[in-house]
Design a protein around this motif. Structure first.
Motif, PDB file in Angstrom:
ATOM      1  N   PHE A 316       0.818  -1.213   0.000  1.00  0.00           N
ATOM      2  CA  PHE A 316       0.000   0.000   0.000  1.00  0.00           C
ATOM      3  C   PHE A 316       0.851   1.262   0.000  1.00  0.00           C
ATOM      4  O   PHE A 316       0.419   2.308  -0.494  1.00  0.00           O
ATOM      5  CB  PHE A 316      -0.931   0.019   1.220  1.00  0.00           C
ATOM      6  CG  PHE A 316      -1.932  -1.101   1.260  1.00  0.00           C
ATOM      7  CD1 PHE A 316      -2.400  -1.684   0.089  1.00  0.00           C
ATOM      8  CD2 PHE A 316      -2.419  -1.576   2.470  1.00  0.00           C
ATOM      9  CE1 PHE A 316      -3.323  -2.711   0.117  1.00  0.00           C
ATOM     10  CE2 PHE A 316      -3.347  -2.600   2.516  1.00  0.00           C
ATOM     11  CZ  PHE A 316      -3.803  -3.171   1.340  1.00  0.00           C
ATOM     12  N   GLU A 317       2.073   1.168   0.562  1.00  0.00           N
ATOM     13  CA  GLU A 317       2.944   2.348   0.653  1.00  0.00           C
ATOM     14  C   GLU A 317       3.292   2.933  -0.716  1.00  0.00           C
ATOM     15  O   GLU A 317       3.593   4.118  -0.841  1.00  0.00           O
ATOM     16  CB  GLU A 317       4.237   2.006   1.408  1.00  0.00           C
ATOM     17  CG  GLU A 317       4.080   1.880   2.912  1.00  0.00           C
ATOM     18  CD  GLU A 317       3.453   0.557   3.345  1.00  0.00           C
ATOM     19  OE1 GLU A 317       3.276  -0.332   2.480  1.00  0.00           O
ATOM     20  OE2 GLU A 317       3.149   0.411   4.546  1.00  0.00           O
ATOM     21  N   GLU A 318       3.232   2.086  -1.760  1.00  0.00           N
ATOM     22  CA  GLU A 318       3.559   2.573  -3.106  1.00  0.00           C
ATOM     23  C   GLU A 318       2.570   3.616  -3.603  1.00  0.00           C
ATOM     24  O   GLU A 318       2.828   4.304  -4.590  1.00  0.00           O
ATOM     25  CB  GLU A 318       3.611   1.396  -4.091  1.00  0.00           C
ATOM     26  CG  GLU A 318       4.795   0.471  -3.862  1.00  0.00           C
ATOM     27  CD  GLU A 318       4.881  -0.624  -4.904  1.00  0.00           C
ATOM     28  OE1 GLU A 318       4.739  -0.321  -6.100  1.00  0.00           O
ATOM     29  OE2 GLU A 318       5.084  -1.790  -4.517  1.00  0.00           O
ATOM     30  N   LEU A 319       1.448   3.751  -2.889  1.00  0.00           N
ATOM     31  CA  LEU A 319       0.445   4.751  -3.258  1.00  0.00           C
ATOM     32  C   LEU A 319       1.032   6.158  -3.248  1.00  0.00           C
ATOM     33  O   LEU A 319       0.703   6.991  -4.087  1.00  0.00           O
ATOM     34  CB  LEU A 319      -0.744   4.649  -2.287  1.00  0.00           C
ATOM     35  CG  LEU A 319      -1.917   5.602  -2.472  1.00  0.00           C
ATOM     36  CD1 LEU A 319      -2.532   5.423  -3.853  1.00  0.00           C
ATOM     37  CD2 LEU A 319      -2.974   5.355  -1.411  1.00  0.00           C
ATOM     38  N   TYR A 320       1.927   6.419  -2.285  1.00  0.00           N
ATOM     39  CA  TYR A 320       2.457   7.783  -2.170  1.00  0.00           C
ATOM     40  C   TYR A 320       3.981   7.868  -2.286  1.00  0.00           C
ATOM     41  O   TYR A 320       4.545   8.962  -2.321  1.00  0.00           O
ATOM     42  CB  TYR A 320       2.026   8.406  -0.836  1.00  0.00           C
ATOM     43  CG  TYR A 320       2.519   7.684   0.387  1.00  0.00           C
ATOM     44  CD1 TYR A 320       3.770   7.950   0.920  1.00  0.00           C
ATOM     45  CD2 TYR A 320       1.723   6.741   1.026  1.00  0.00           C
ATOM     46  CE1 TYR A 320       4.234   7.283   2.050  1.00  0.00           C
ATOM     47  CE2 TYR A 320       2.177   6.067   2.154  1.00  0.00           C
ATOM     48  CZ  TYR A 320       3.428   6.345   2.664  1.00  0.00           C
ATOM     49  OH  TYR A 320       3.880   5.672   3.778  1.00  0.00           O
ATOM     50  N   GLU A 321       4.662   6.726  -2.381  1.00  0.00           N
ATOM     51  CA  GLU A 321       6.132   6.733  -2.363  1.00  0.00           C
ATOM     52  C   GLU A 321       6.751   7.501  -3.527  1.00  0.00           C
ATOM     53  O   GLU A 321       7.832   8.071  -3.405  1.00  0.00           O
ATOM     54  CB  GLU A 321       6.671   5.302  -2.342  1.00  0.00           C
ATOM     55  CG  GLU A 321       6.646   4.681  -0.950  1.00  0.00           C
ATOM     56  CD  GLU A 321       7.162   3.253  -0.945  1.00  0.00           C
ATOM     57  OE1 GLU A 321       7.300   2.670  -2.038  1.00  0.00           O
ATOM     58  OE2 GLU A 321       7.410   2.724   0.145  1.00  0.00           O
TER      59      GLU A 321
END
Length: 660
Positions: A316-321
């Motif tokens: 899910f972190e790839e949403l804003y990374e």
């Protein structure tokens, strides 16, 4: 004599000349000046006055025409590699500048720009390898002459082929569903190794298509075939084995479940529903929508993002990374991305704890169950897949598991039907490369091109071919039955421009009333197609005032005007988004809004979904294919209308020659 290979220019890097030129020209320029610079036009006073002809990239694209360069510039604007902005002294003048993403693309070509999403070696493969009919196949055609009497040679080959891996590239109106169901009948009744229905699995993508296929098979007297969508197949497997897999009762979440989950997620991050909606949607996206409509859209967006990351097996972190909060271009998305990240992380746990699953979960769970219990994988001998251009990676994994060969089992076959030209669901996770690379995955596969179009008149088919020429697919040929009912006494294709949208809509309504009142066409034989739900809603309001009976088939992703009507209704005109009309056809078709605002579509009601999928697929080329799908719905009469100064650049020079 040595054969000299034909020279083929590599045009995949042409766009870099445009980005380099924007870096080289020392002041902001408009589209026309940039195009003249790239062509090498010395008669442009601004070029000679500012000594631009002395620059390194002057005339760098002199082998292209002006229209091709302007189209490429617009494409780079759409991909956000070029910024388009107003000037201080005149807000109506727009100038170009290379964006941060554009600079990164120059440093590392291919980061953001992929040519058509299709490599030349793949598209040329389909163009050169036209379907050949062997002498042995001609003999079989005679053997099954009565059984195959209604089909052309390419269709016959697909129906009776003995290969274990077969792909039918079936162009619009080429009878793909008839071929698929006839092949099932062949396997069940006529093949030398007759297969019972229980050993045959047919997979399609919608409930409507599933019911239609079942009805066709019933009419052919074929019984027991498992006809499923990917979701219904996985659901039945999990329901049958839920005790073995989940260890507790589990069900698919309904909308009320999702709403409760969202409310709890927002409470956990101390954010109110209205505040979340304000952060998620901008002013234009909220325009003309009620609070209820925005709430529904927000809930659906959150769950779409949740399913997206699960289907891609990404964190899910790839949403804003990949967003930089200090960059003005990214900062507007960053806060929204952080909020959505917190919501979906909470939802993931909430769903598991409460025994709730999404359809995306079902497919992943089914895959996991099969891996844990390979003895529970159903033993189908033949698997047939419709609309193969729409498959995603999860669905491919399901097929791979079903096709895995046990040493003691029968040889399993895979028969797929699809059309890369009509791949329009990349925004839902579909990947056109699965169909384009079929013969790379299965080197000994039979590739059969169905190129005879039985739906549309010759000039409409010619327009279709020119619309999609970039894909380098085999041209379709018209096989329109010349004994069909008398044609209307007017051109088959009508192309009209208007000063504003109101006049455009009034023209469409007047043409419909004129043709209907003259008895030229039944009202249910007319489609009006638009790119967005908003266009349909506005046209519908005008039609109500004229007492024109109509139904609306809207995109399911925007529930603002979603219609309960699923089919064509007797005595009613059909207004539809193009996504919702795929697979259908009509006597007379209007495609409205054929300008650069709608094709490719600039509007977006789902900001976060667009943001996370920017690099997953080529949105612009998918929009071009969507335009192709729209015009290919027409049997005999096609209207293309637009308002504003110029039509969409999807209407290329070759198409304009046909239209004129």
């Amino acid at each position: 004599m040595v054969e000299i290979p034909e020279y083929k220019r590599d045009d995949s890097k042409d766009y870099l000349y445009i980005l380099k030129s924007l870096n080289e020209i020392p002041f902001p320029v408009g589209k026309n000046l940039l195009a003249d610079f790239l062509i090498g036009k010395l008669t442009n006073h601004s070029i000679t006055k500012n000594n631009l002809h002395m620059k390194h990239n002057f005339g760098g694209l002199d082998f292209l025409n002006r229209e091709e360069i302007l189209e490429m510039i617009q494409s780079l604007i759409n991909k956000k590699l070029i910024d388009l902005s107003g000037v201080n002294f005149n807000k109506y003048i727009k100038v170009l500048g290379i964006s941060r993403k554009g600079q990164e693309e120059l440093m590392s070509p291919g980061t953001y720009f992929k040519k058509n999403g299709i490599s030349d070696d793949i598209s040329d493969n389909y163009l050169k390898n036209k379907t050949k009919i062997k002498e042995s196949e001609e003999y079989l055609f005679k053997e099954y002459e009565l059984f195959l009497k209604d089909f052309n040679k390419e269709q016959k080959k697909a129906i009776i082929s003995k290969k274990n891996r077969i792909l039918c590239i079936a162009g619009a109106g080429s009878g793909k569903t008839s071929v698929l169901t006839k092949r099932i009948e062949f396997l069940n009744k006529k093949s030398k190794e007759k297969t019972t229905g229980e050993k045959i699995l047919a997979i399609t993508f919608t409930r409507k298509a599933k019911l239609e296929m079942k009805n066709r098979l019933n009419n052919l007297g074929v019984e027991g075939v498992k006809v499923e969508t990917f979701n219904s197949f996985c659901e039945k497997i999990l329901l049958k084995n839920s005790g073995n897999f989940y260890g507790k009762p589990v069900r698919v979440a309904n909308f009320e479940d999702k709403k409760v989950g969202i409310l709890e997620a927002l409470h956990s991050i101390k954010t109110g529903f209205e505040d979340a909606i304000d952060k998620h949607f901008n002013k234009n996206q909220k325009k003309n929508k009620t609070k209820q409509q925005l709430s529904i859209m927000f809930i659906n967006d959150c769950f779409s993002v949740l399913d997206y990351f699960k289907s891609k097996k990404k964190s899910f972190e790839e949403l804003y990374e990949n967003l930089d909060p200090s960059d003005p271009e990214d900062s507007k998305d960053y806060d929204n991305a952080i909020m959505i990240y917190k919501i979906i992380k909470y939802l993931d746990n909430y769903m598991k704890e409460n025994g709730l699953r999404t359809y995306g979960d079902q497919i992943n769970d089914c895959i996991e169950f099969f891996k844990q219990r390979p003895d529970k994988v159903p033993g189908f001998k033949h698997i047939l897949v419709d609309e193969y251009q729409d498959v995603n990676s999860q669905q491919i994994e399901i097929l791979d598991i079903l096709l895995k060969q046990d040493k003691d089992s029968e040889v399993k076959s895979l028969f797929c039907v699809g059309d890369p030209r009509q791949s329009i669901f990349g925004w839902r996770g579909s990947d056109v490369n699965h169909i384009l690379k079929f013969d790379k995955k299965y080197p000994y596969a039979e590739i059969i091109n169905l190129t005879k179009n039985y739906r549309s008149q010759k000039d409409i088919v010619e327009l279709m071919n020119k619309a999609i020429k970039k894909m380098k697919m085999p041209n379709l040929e018209t096989e329109k039955n010349k004994t069909e009912k008398k044609k209307l006494n007017k051109p088959k294709i009508n192309f009209h421009s208007f000063g504003d949208e109101d006049h455009e809509k009034d023209f469409i309504i007047n043409e419909i009333l004129k043709n209907f009142s003259n008895g030229n066409v039944e009202i249910e034989e007319i489609f009006v197609l638009a790119r967005t739900n908003k266009q349909l809603k506005e046209l519908s309001e005008k039609m109500k005032k004229k007492n024109i009976p109509h139904i609306i088939k809207a995109d399911a992703s925007n529930l603002g005007i979603e219609s309960r009507e699923k089919e064509i209704k007797k005595g009613y005109l059909t207004l539809s988004t193009i996504h919702s009309i795929k697979g259908m056809e009509s006597e007379m078709v209007f495609v409205m809004g054929c300008n650069n605002i709608n094709f490719p579509c600039k509007a977006s009601d789902h900001p976060i979904i667009d943001m996370i999928k920017t690099n997953d697929y080529d949105k612009e080329e998918e929009e071009r294919r969507l335009f192709y799908v729209a015009i290919s719905r027409a049997k005999n009469h096609l209207y293309l209308t637009y308002s504003g100064n110029n039509p969409t650049y999807f209407i290329n020079k070759d198409m304009k020659d046909v239209l004129e």
